[in-house]
Structure formats: C-alpha cells, structure tokens
Write a protein that holds these residues in place. Structure first.
Motif, mmCIF file in Angstrom:
data_model
loop_
_atom_site.group_PDB
_atom_site.id
_atom_site.type_symbol
_atom_site.label_atom_id
_atom_site.label_comp_id
_atom_site.label_asym_id
_atom_site.label_seq_id
_atom_site.Cartn_x
_atom_site.Cartn_y
_atom_site.Cartn_z
ATOM 1 N N PHE A 44 -96.964 -52.523 -2.996
ATOM 2 C CA PHE A 44 -97.503 -51.671 -1.805
ATOM 3 C C PHE A 44 -98.658 -50.855 -2.306
ATOM 4 O O PHE A 44 -99.532 -50.666 -1.748
ATOM 5 C CB PHE A 44 -96.399 -50.918 -1.228
ATOM 6 C CG PHE A 44 -96.902 -49.989 -0.242
ATOM 7 C CD1 PHE A 44 -97.117 -50.664 1.148
ATOM 8 C CD2 PHE A 44 -96.942 -48.720 -0.422
ATOM 9 C CE1 PHE A 44 -97.726 -49.738 2.101
ATOM 10 C CE2 PHE A 44 -97.443 -47.860 0.635
ATOM 11 C CZ PHE A 44 -97.728 -48.228 1.787
ATOM 12 N N TYR A 45 -98.282 -50.165 -3.344
ATOM 13 C CA TYR A 45 -99.578 -49.365 -3.788
ATOM 14 C C TYR A 45 -100.669 -49.873 -4.242
ATOM 15 O O TYR A 45 -101.856 -49.524 -3.899
ATOM 16 C CB TYR A 45 -98.882 -48.554 -4.965
ATOM 17 C CG TYR A 45 -97.976 -47.396 -4.875
ATOM 18 C CD1 TYR A 45 -98.016 -46.512 -3.809
ATOM 19 C CD2 TYR A 45 -96.998 -47.004 -5.903
ATOM 20 C CE1 TYR A 45 -97.292 -45.501 -3.534
ATOM 21 C CE2 TYR A 45 -96.194 -46.074 -5.529
ATOM 22 C CZ TYR A 45 -96.106 -45.285 -4.489
ATOM 23 O OH TYR A 45 -95.092 -44.373 -4.453
ATOM 24 N N VAL A 46 -100.419 -51.222 -4.959
ATOM 25 C CA VAL A 46 -101.938 -51.817 -5.290
ATOM 26 C C VAL A 46 -102.552 -52.270 -4.278
ATOM 27 O O VAL A 46 -103.689 -52.339 -4.067
ATOM 28 C CB VAL A 46 -101.383 -52.996 -6.304
ATOM 29 C CG1 VAL A 46 -102.443 -54.034 -6.356
ATOM 30 C CG2 VAL A 46 -100.818 -52.554 -7.783
ATOM 31 N N ASP A 47 -101.698 -52.787 -3.183
ATOM 32 C CA ASP A 47 -102.261 -53.452 -1.953
ATOM 33 C C ASP A 47 -103.164 -52.397 -1.355
ATOM 34 O O ASP A 47 -104.091 -52.505 -0.794
ATOM 35 C CB ASP A 47 -101.230 -54.056 -1.010
ATOM 36 C CG ASP A 47 -100.827 -55.394 -1.560
ATOM 37 O OD1 ASP A 47 -101.447 -55.821 -2.605
ATOM 38 O OD2 ASP A 47 -99.746 -55.689 -0.998
ATOM 39 N N VAL A 48 -102.679 -51.065 -1.262
ATOM 40 C CA VAL A 48 -103.196 -50.038 -0.568
ATOM 41 C C VAL A 48 -104.210 -49.607 -1.239
ATOM 42 O O VAL A 48 -105.462 -49.384 -0.658
ATOM 43 C CB VAL A 48 -102.244 -48.839 -0.186
ATOM 44 C CG1 VAL A 48 -102.844 -47.679 0.119
ATOM 45 C CG2 VAL A 48 -101.118 -49.226 0.816
ATOM 46 N N ALA A 49 -104.294 -49.359 -2.425
ATOM 47 C CA ALA A 49 -105.354 -48.930 -3.334
ATOM 48 C C ALA A 49 -106.466 -49.941 -3.167
ATOM 49 O O ALA A 49 -107.728 -49.533 -3.216
ATOM 50 C CB ALA A 49 -104.868 -48.840 -4.820
ATOM 51 N N ALA A 50 -106.339 -51.158 -3.405
ATOM 52 C CA ALA A 50 -107.181 -52.115 -3.245
ATOM 53 C C ALA A 50 -107.847 -52.109 -1.831
ATOM 54 O O ALA A 50 -109.163 -52.392 -1.696
ATOM 55 C CB ALA A 50 -106.716 -53.707 -3.278
ATOM 56 N N GLU A 51 -107.200 -52.133 -0.789
ATOM 57 C CA GLU A 51 -107.639 -52.156 0.684
ATOM 58 C C GLU A 51 -108.588 -51.003 0.697
ATOM 59 O O GLU A 51 -109.542 -50.902 1.210
ATOM 60 C CB GLU A 51 -106.511 -52.021 1.694
ATOM 61 C CG GLU A 51 -106.910 -52.294 3.166
ATOM 62 C CD GLU A 51 -105.779 -52.323 3.890
ATOM 63 O OE1 GLU A 51 -105.716 -51.557 4.818
ATOM 64 O OE2 GLU A 51 -105.059 -53.229 3.708
ATOM 65 N N TYR A 52 -107.939 -49.738 0.170
ATOM 66 C CA TYR A 52 -108.822 -48.531 0.465
ATOM 67 C C TYR A 52 -110.158 -48.665 -0.379
ATOM 68 O O TYR A 52 -111.167 -48.283 0.167
ATOM 69 C CB TYR A 52 -107.953 -47.174 -0.149
ATOM 70 C CG TYR A 52 -108.986 -45.933 -0.352
ATOM 71 C CD1 TYR A 52 -109.081 -45.241 0.762
ATOM 72 C CD2 TYR A 52 -109.513 -45.580 -1.630
ATOM 73 C CE1 TYR A 52 -109.774 -44.152 0.829
ATOM 74 C CE2 TYR A 52 -110.196 -44.618 -1.525
ATOM 75 C CZ TYR A 52 -110.470 -43.700 -0.528
ATOM 76 O OH TYR A 52 -111.231 -42.780 -0.663
ATOM 77 N N ALA A 53 -110.117 -49.199 -1.584
ATOM 78 C CA ALA A 53 -111.225 -49.112 -2.629
ATOM 79 C C ALA A 53 -112.291 -50.203 -1.789
ATOM 80 O O ALA A 53 -113.322 -49.945 -1.772
ATOM 81 C CB ALA A 53 -111.030 -49.873 -3.856
#
Length: 94
Positions: free
Chosen positions: A22-31
């Motif tokens: 979840f954190y990686v998906d959110v971080a990648a989406e944010y970036a």
C-alpha cells in the motif's frame, strides 16, 4: 518497480506485505502525479519513493493540533527538491 516492494520491506524493517504494498503504491502514485513520467531505473526516483514510503509509515498518525500549528511537515525539503528536479527533467525531455 517490483524491486521497490522488496527494498521497502528491508528499508522499513517491516513484515506486513500488505501495508508495504500500500505504501509503495501510494508513494509511486504521489510521485508520478507530482512529476509526471517517472523513470524507475533512476536511483533518485527509487530513493524518492522509498523516502515517501518511510514518511508515510513514520508519520502515519499526525496530531491534529500539531498539524494545525504547522509543527509537522508532510515531506522533508530534500524530497521536495527531488520532486522539483524530476519535474524539470521531464519538461526538458518533452
């Protein structure tokens, strides 16, 4: 990008795969939303995502009063700087 999930797991020293995913998906989406096109082979992009993951994890709860007073920053200056650099690089490539 698959390597980032394993890297995040080591980086955070967590065993909860679902939370890390979840954190990686959110971080990648944010970036990606901040920068546009991301080149995941760049070390700065990988580090940016891992740093955002760490920020999300470390600051997963914010004290409402501290946020209202401006005591908590969502992202460190170095992360903001990397986002700006990556934005400029995408603009130059187009």
């Amino acid at each position: 990008m698959k390597d980032l999930y394993a890297e995040a797991k080591k980086f955070l020293r967590l065993d909860d795969d679902e939370q890390i995913d979840f954190y990686v998906d959110v971080a990648a989406e944010y970036a990606q939303a901040a920068v546009g096109k991301l080149d995941y082979s760049k070390k700065r992009v990988q580090y940016l995502i891992l740093a955002i993951v760490q920020e999300l994890h470390d600051n997963r709860t914010y004290d409402y009063q501290s946020v209202a007073k401006g005591d908590n920053e969502k992202l460190r200056n170095v992360i903001r700087s990397m986002i700006t650099q990556l934005q400029l690089e995408v603009d130059n490539e187009n």
